[in-house]
Design an enzyme around this catalytic site. Structure first.
Site, PDB file in Angstrom:
ATOM      1  N   VAL A 111      -5.618 -10.666   0.896  1.00 34.74           N
ATOM      2  CA  VAL A 111      -5.684 -10.931   2.329  1.00 34.74           C
ATOM      3  C   VAL A 111      -4.533 -10.164   2.973  1.00 34.74           C
ATOM      4  O   VAL A 111      -3.382 -10.322   2.570  1.00 34.74           O
ATOM      5  CB  VAL A 111      -5.537 -12.442   2.634  1.00 34.74           C
ATOM      6  CG1 VAL A 111      -5.567 -12.694   4.135  1.00 34.74           C
ATOM      7  CG2 VAL A 111      -6.637 -13.247   1.943  1.00 34.74           C
ATOM      8  N   ASN A 112      -4.826  -9.324   3.942  1.00 37.91           N
ATOM      9  CA  ASN A 112      -3.749  -8.582   4.608  1.00 37.91           C
ATOM     10  C   ASN A 112      -3.894  -8.628   6.134  1.00 37.91           C
ATOM     11  O   ASN A 112      -2.972  -9.029   6.831  1.00 37.91           O
ATOM     12  CB  ASN A 112      -3.716  -7.128   4.112  1.00 37.91           C
ATOM     13  CG  ASN A 112      -2.486  -6.369   4.607  1.00 37.91           C
ATOM     14  OD1 ASN A 112      -1.585  -6.942   5.207  1.00 37.91           O
ATOM     15  ND2 ASN A 112      -2.429  -5.080   4.349  1.00 37.91           N
ATOM     16  N   THR A 113      -5.052  -8.255   6.668  1.00 39.64           N
ATOM     17  CA  THR A 113      -5.174  -8.135   8.125  1.00 39.64           C
ATOM     18  C   THR A 113      -4.871  -9.445   8.844  1.00 39.64           C
ATOM     19  O   THR A 113      -4.254  -9.439   9.919  1.00 39.64           O
ATOM     20  CB  THR A 113      -6.591  -7.644   8.508  1.00 39.64           C
ATOM     21  OG1 THR A 113      -6.983  -6.617   7.608  1.00 39.64           O
ATOM     22  CG2 THR A 113      -6.612  -7.098   9.923  1.00 39.64           C
TER      23      THR A 113
ATOM     24  N   ASP B 177      -0.654  -1.444  -4.255  1.00 39.87           N
ATOM     25  CA  ASP B 177      -2.014  -1.592  -3.747  1.00 39.87           C
ATOM     26  C   ASP B 177      -2.579  -0.221  -3.319  1.00 39.87           C
ATOM     27  O   ASP B 177      -1.898   0.533  -2.631  1.00 39.87           O
ATOM     28  CB  ASP B 177      -1.939  -2.545  -2.538  1.00 39.87           C
ATOM     29  CG  ASP B 177      -3.243  -3.254  -2.274  1.00 39.87           C
ATOM     30  OD1 ASP B 177      -4.102  -3.264  -3.166  1.00 39.87           O
ATOM     31  OD2 ASP B 177      -3.393  -3.816  -1.165  1.00 39.87           O
TER      32      ASP B 177
ATOM     33  N   HIS C 144     -12.475  -3.963   3.873  1.00 35.48           N
ATOM     34  CA  HIS C 144     -11.138  -4.158   4.444  1.00 35.48           C
ATOM     35  C   HIS C 144     -11.208  -4.358   5.955  1.00 35.48           C
ATOM     36  O   HIS C 144     -12.075  -3.793   6.613  1.00 35.48           O
ATOM     37  CB  HIS C 144     -10.251  -2.945   4.146  1.00 35.48           C
ATOM     38  CG  HIS C 144      -9.868  -2.836   2.704  1.00 35.48           C
ATOM     39  ND1 HIS C 144     -10.313  -1.824   1.898  1.00 35.48           N
ATOM     40  CD2 HIS C 144      -9.101  -3.631   1.919  1.00 35.48           C
ATOM     41  CE1 HIS C 144      -9.811  -1.996   0.680  1.00 35.48           C
ATOM     42  NE2 HIS C 144      -9.084  -3.080   0.666  1.00 35.48           N
ATOM     43  N   GLY C 145     -10.245  -5.120   6.471  1.00 37.82           N
ATOM     44  CA  GLY C 145     -10.140  -5.276   7.912  1.00 37.82           C
ATOM     45  C   GLY C 145     -10.777  -6.561   8.402  1.00 37.82           C
ATOM     46  O   GLY C 145     -11.389  -7.320   7.643  1.00 37.82           O
TER      47      GLY C 145
ATOM     48  N   GLY D  13     -10.252  -7.226   0.844  1.00 38.85           N
ATOM     49  CA  GLY D  13     -10.819  -7.422   2.177  1.00 38.85           C
ATOM     50  C   GLY D  13     -11.152  -8.877   2.458  1.00 38.85           C
ATOM     51  O   GLY D  13     -12.187  -9.178   3.051  1.00 38.85           O
ATOM     52  N   GLY D  14     -10.270  -9.788   2.041  1.00 45.92           N
ATOM     53  CA  GLY D  14     -10.544 -11.214   2.229  1.00 45.92           C
ATOM     54  C   GLY D  14     -10.475 -11.678   3.676  1.00 45.92           C
ATOM     55  O   GLY D  14     -11.077 -12.695   4.028  1.00 45.92           O
TER      56      GLY D  14
ATOM     57  N   SER E  10       0.852  -1.191   0.000  1.00 48.01           N
ATOM     58  CA  SER E  10       0.000   0.000   0.000  1.00 48.01           C
ATOM     59  C   SER E  10       0.889   1.243   0.000  1.00 48.01           C
ATOM     60  O   SER E  10       2.115   1.124   0.075  1.00 48.01           O
ATOM     61  CB  SER E  10      -0.867  -0.001   1.266  1.00 48.01           C
ATOM     62  OG  SER E  10      -0.009   0.137   2.396  1.00 48.01           O
TER      63      SER E  10
END
Ligand code: ZN
Length: 288
Positions: free
Chosen positions: A237-239, A79, A184-185, A215-216, A47
């Site tokens: 997928v990030n969080t 991103d 997201h999150g 926001g997966g 990001s």
């Protein structure tokens, strides 16, 4: 294989390419190790904040080295860039993909800047892909107490197929990130709302280009599988990774109170992130 070819192959095989963000070297190593273990393509995302920390030029070199060493399709995406200038910086650094996120802008303004990014990116690198965003799905990869304000979740606020078609025709984007009940999150308490699978299919039937599910984190396995069947080709997928990283860090600090060597303290985090990435990649690639 170019990113475009990799996405076409995944789509034909009804698989999705996993997209995972990095902030530093430990997360990068974890994602690459998981992709290597399974022998599947993977996308690395940074990001604006993550790029500021890593430096876009360094991220490009890290991905280039991993791709050459492993012979795996590994790609780098800028991103959620929020301005033409930030998109230009990533294109100039050598990214494989740029996402211009005008999801919060009025449609005409979103189309205008996205088109400008497409024109600049393609003039610099004919192989680069540009993703556009239609519909607001929140902004931070964080643990949330509640659904982010303004996120499009009511059926009337989700991306409309005819609007998506207009958007891709007028901008010339290669990929589209729609709002289909995702945001997201990760919710601290409770399950995320279900994805609108019918809407994914209707948008895909209209636009035909690869679609990206943002926001997966926190979605159900069955929602992911249904979303891939309905036309999603990339899943972000990030969080979940950030949470695994933090949990691993806390565990390491408690287990090794006298340790000061950074790469030793990072060990449990890397393994925890790798486990999460491997589970998601297995699901997205239908590996039992
Ligand atoms: Zn996203």
């Amino acid at each position: 294989m170019t990113l475009k070819e990799t996405l076409a192959k995944a789509s034909a095989e009804r698989r999705a390419v996993g997209h995972f963000n990095i902030s530093e070297l430990g997360g990068f190593k974890a994602i690459i190790a998981a992709a290597k273990e399974l022998g599947v393509p993977v996308m690395i995302g940074t990001s604006e904040g993550e790029r500021e920390f890593i430096d876009p030029r360094l991220a490009v070199q890290m991905v280039r080295i991993a791709r050459e060493e492993l012979g795996l399709p590994i790609y780098l995406n800028a991103d959620h860039t929020h301005s033409f200038e930030k998109a230009k910086e990533a294109v100039d650094a050598g990214y494989d993909e740029v996402l211009f996120d005008g999801g919060k802008l009025p449609l005409a303004e979103n189309i205008r800047i996205t088109k400008q990014v497409v024109e600049y990116a393609k003039s610099k690198n004919p192989d680069i892909l540009v993703e556009g965003e239609l519909g607001y799905i929140g902004s931070g990869s964080v643990i949330l107490d509640e659904i982010p304000a303004g996120a499009a979740l009511r059926p009337e606020d989700l991306t409309k197929p005819e609007e998506a078609l207009q958007f891709i025709r007028e901008t010339g984007v290669d990929m589209l990130a729609p709002a289909v009940g995702n945001f997201h999150g990760l919710l601290a308490h409770g399950q995320k709302p279900r994805l609108d699978i019918g809407r994914i299919k209707a948008i895909k039937d209209a636009v035909l280009i690869p679609m990206v599910l943002h926001g997966g984190s926190g979605s159900l396995d069955e929602d992911f599988t249904a979303a891939i069947d309905a036309g999603m080709t990339v899943i972000h997928v990030n969080t979940e990774l950030r949470k695994a990283w933090r949990d691993g860090m806390v565990e390491a600090l408690q287990a090794m109170p006298n340790e000061v060597t950074p790469y030793k303290l990072l060990g449990p985090s890397i393994l925890d992130v790798q486990r999460v990435v491997k589970a998601r990649l297995s699901l997205f690639n239908r590996i039992k």
